[in-house]
Scaffold this active site. Structure first.
Site, short mmCIF file in Angstrom:
data_model
loop_
_atom_site.label_atom_id
_atom_site.label_comp_id
_atom_site.label_asym_id
_atom_site.label_seq_id
_atom_site.Cartn_x
_atom_site.Cartn_y
_atom_site.Cartn_z
N CYS A 387 5.71 2.31 -9.10
CA CYS A 387 5.69 0.86 -9.36
C CYS A 387 6.50 0.54 -10.61
CB CYS A 387 4.25 0.35 -9.40
SG CYS A 387 4.17 -1.40 -8.96
N LEU A 388 5.87 0.26 -11.75
CA LEU A 388 6.66 0.01 -12.96
C LEU A 388 7.54 1.23 -13.27
CD1 LEU A 388 7.19 -1.94 -15.34
CD2 LEU A 388 5.41 -0.74 -16.59
N HIS A 513 2.01 2.25 -4.44
CA HIS A 513 1.11 3.15 -5.15
C HIS A 513 0.59 4.23 -4.20
CE1 HIS A 513 0.44 0.74 -8.88
NE2 HIS A 513 0.93 -0.21 -8.09
N GLU A 515 -0.85 6.91 -4.94
CA GLU A 515 -2.07 7.55 -5.45
C GLU A 515 -3.34 7.01 -4.79
OE1 GLU A 515 -0.14 5.44 -7.05
OE2 GLU A 515 -1.20 4.19 -8.51
N1 GLN Z 1 4.56 -5.08 -13.80
C1 GLN Z 1 5.27 -4.75 -12.63
C2 GLN Z 1 5.21 -5.85 -11.58
O1 GLN Z 1 4.39 -6.72 -11.65
C3 GLN Z 1 4.77 -3.44 -12.05
C4 GLN Z 1 3.36 -3.49 -11.58
C5 GLN Z 1 2.74 -2.14 -11.41
O2 GLN Z 1 3.23 -1.15 -11.94
N2 GLN Z 1 1.62 -2.06 -10.70
O3 GLN Z 1 5.99 -5.87 -10.67
#
Ligand code: GLN
Length: 538
Positions: A387-388, A513, A515
């Site tokens: 994700c991030l 995700h 996980e």
């Molecule tokens: N902050 C980022 C977004 O909103 C990533 C979110 C995350 O890692 N769950 O897209």
């Protein structure tokens, strides 16, 4: 299994202290009942006022777990899914906020015209309705309900009252109450103390709830004599006081609970005509593998909330599952991203056989994540960005390979010259924060021949999401030409979900995700892939 059997309800409350592991006890008992052939699910009722933990900082409440249907939930739901291998849903996590929201909405609609709306019966009726909801689907034989918090808390009272009423309303054999407490050990006196447990059970009984079984968390074994004493003071049968001694792994707890006959007490109390012993062969194989791995590997988990163990719970557990599958112990070393700079990155990451950059929100620690990713990319260290973590590997590549120093995510710099990560179209008009991200399971199509497709052994997958920002497709061609390939896309919208570097031994970023879907019996392919690549590097 008796086909005409009513749905059975088991309520689990806790006392003396928080963090005793009610979720693990609930999951363990559920696992044992499932292993006896019953259809089981677990739900959690949380007394806090937030509608869901999605708006809570992980420091407050640990990881926010996301279900297939896009509910942002308590991390205990992650344990439920990992132990049972059964998906949970929105209905499995209820908070005080949700209860009041429903009742107040109904009040405004006029559902209670002329009446004073009160905790009893309106709030407690709504709690009871939700407690029975999953049972009414006919999909489950047993529903375990964990009540968050500890008895005696002001916020818990309506939930305890609802349990009392259900104990009174439901047939005796359809309802069971388990109370989890702590038996502290005083080293100066070399004694286990039962008084806090006595008081906790008294508090519970003052609310009218009688426990059928007391589960005692303890660092030392409880003698027969001590169990008798607890039983006497707490008004349960001596055989109904059981110990839950500190275990070497949470996955050992079902076996410990079976040894203590917890599942047998449950089937007896609930008059379930199913006395077959639990079938736990696969579970035991998994346990044996995590207990006796023949090799080890070091993974550095780079994140912002590393001080708190529970902040990356599902990621940590996914490594346990992947380690078992690959016959190795995965040492997960956490590294605070805010601490990483271009000058210290090499020394901080020198022992890493693999690097995982974690999900997250906000600006703090972002540049440290970029440093760690650059190190992984340049040094050929197996890398997984979630994700991030994926978004930052896009930023890093843009800055260093595409030569755009002003590349950034619009989350931290909406004015960036190259907003390579930008706000999703359907998020632009959203001003409300709670429950409005892109949440839950979405399909993803993987590029045939890509690393991702070979890891999954398939080109059609679904994974769970929780984000507002996305890969900015305007720049897609530039990235692909420079060597960062988009190998996973949403089949409907074309959103980029997976990026990878074909020239690297293992470098993959995923917008979703993985996980959340890893379990002991279904270790996640991406985590297995990372561990495998890390073993190879070693
Ligand atoms: N902050 C980022 C977004 O909103 C990533 C979110 C995350 O890692 N769950 O897209």
């Amino acid at each position: 299994m008796n086909p005409v059997m009513n749905t059975k309800y088991i309520f689990i409350t806790g006392g003396v202290a928080s963090s005793l592991g009610k979720g693990i006890i609930a999951s363990s008992l559920a696992k044992l009942l499932q292993a006896r052939g019953l259809r089981v699910t677990i739900q959690k009722f949380d007394p806090y006022i937030n509608i869901d933990p999605g708006t809570l900082n992980p420091y407050e409440h640990g990881e926010c777990y996301v279900t297939e249907d896009g509910a942002e939930t308590d991390l205990d739901l992650g344990h439920y899914e990992r132990f049972l291998g059964v998906y949970t849903s929105k209905a499995n996590n209820v908070t005080t906020g949700k209860i009041y929201h429903t009742v107040i909405t109904k009040e405004r609609e006029g559902a209670y015209l002329g009446k004073t709306v009160q905790i009893v019966p309106h709030i407690t009726d709504e709690i009871k309705r939700r407690m029975l909801l999953l049972g009414r689907t006919g999909e489950y034989d047993v529903i375990l309900t964990e009540i968050g918090g500890t008895v005696g808390d002001m916020e818990s009272q309506p939930f305890i009252e609802a349990v009392r009423q259900l104990q009174w309303e439901l047939p005796e054999e359809d309802c069971m109450s388990i109370h989890l407490t702590l038996i502290p050990y005083l080293s100066a006196a070399r004694e286990l103390k039962t008084k806090p447990t006595q008081h906790s059970v008294q508090t519970l009984q003052q609310s009218g709830v009688k426990p059928d079984v007391i589960v005692c968390r303890t660092e030392h074994p409880l003698s027969t004599e001590l169990r008798r004493k607890i039983a006497l003071f707490c008004n349960v049968k001596p055989g109904h006081v059981i110990q839950s001694i500190d275990a070497w792994s949470i996955y050992q707890v079902p076996l410990n609970m079976h040894e203590e006959h917890l599942d047998e007490l449950a089937v007896r109390k609930l008059q379930i005509d199913n006395y077959s012993q639990p079938e736990l062969t696969r579970w035991k194989v998994f346990l044996d593998r995590i207990r006796h791995p023949s090799r080890e590997v070091n993974i550095v988990l780079v994140g912002k909330y590393v001080e708190l163990q529970d902040a990356y719970k599902s990621i940590q557990e996914a490594f346990v599952h992947a380690g078992a599958a690959k016959d190795c112990h995965v040492n997960v070393q956490t590294l605070q991203s805010g601490q990483i700079t271009p000058d210290n990155v090499a020394s901080l990451l020198q022992g890493a056989d693999g690097i995982l950059v974690a999900p997250g929100f906000g600006e703090r620690g972002l540049e440290g994540k970029v440093c760690a990713i650059r190190y992984a990319r340049e040094k050929g260290i197996p890398f997984l960005g979630i994700c991030l973590g994926m978004q930052m590997c896009v930023v890093e590549f843009a800055r260093d390979v595409l030569g755009w120093p002003d590349a950034a995510s619009a989350e931290v710099n909406p004015q960036a010259g190259h907003p390579v990560i930008c706000l999703m179209e359907d998020q632009k008009a959203t001003t409300i924060k709670g429950g409005t991200m892109r949440l839950g399971a979405y399909a993803c199509r993987l590029e045939p021949g890509s690393l991702a497709a070979s890891i999954y052994g398939s080109t059609e997958i679904t994974e769970r999401h929780r984000h507002r920002y996305e890969f900015n497709s305007e720049y897609l061609d530039a990235f692909q030409q420079a060597g960062l390939k988009a190998t996973g896309r949403n089949p409907e919208t074309g959103l980029v979900e997976v990026v990878e570097l074909p020239d690297h031994p293992f470098f993959i970023g995923v917008q979703f995700h993985p996980e959340y879907k890893s379990t002991p019996e279904r270790p996640h392919p991406l985590f297995q892939g990372l561990v495998q690549a890390a073993l190879k590097k070693r």
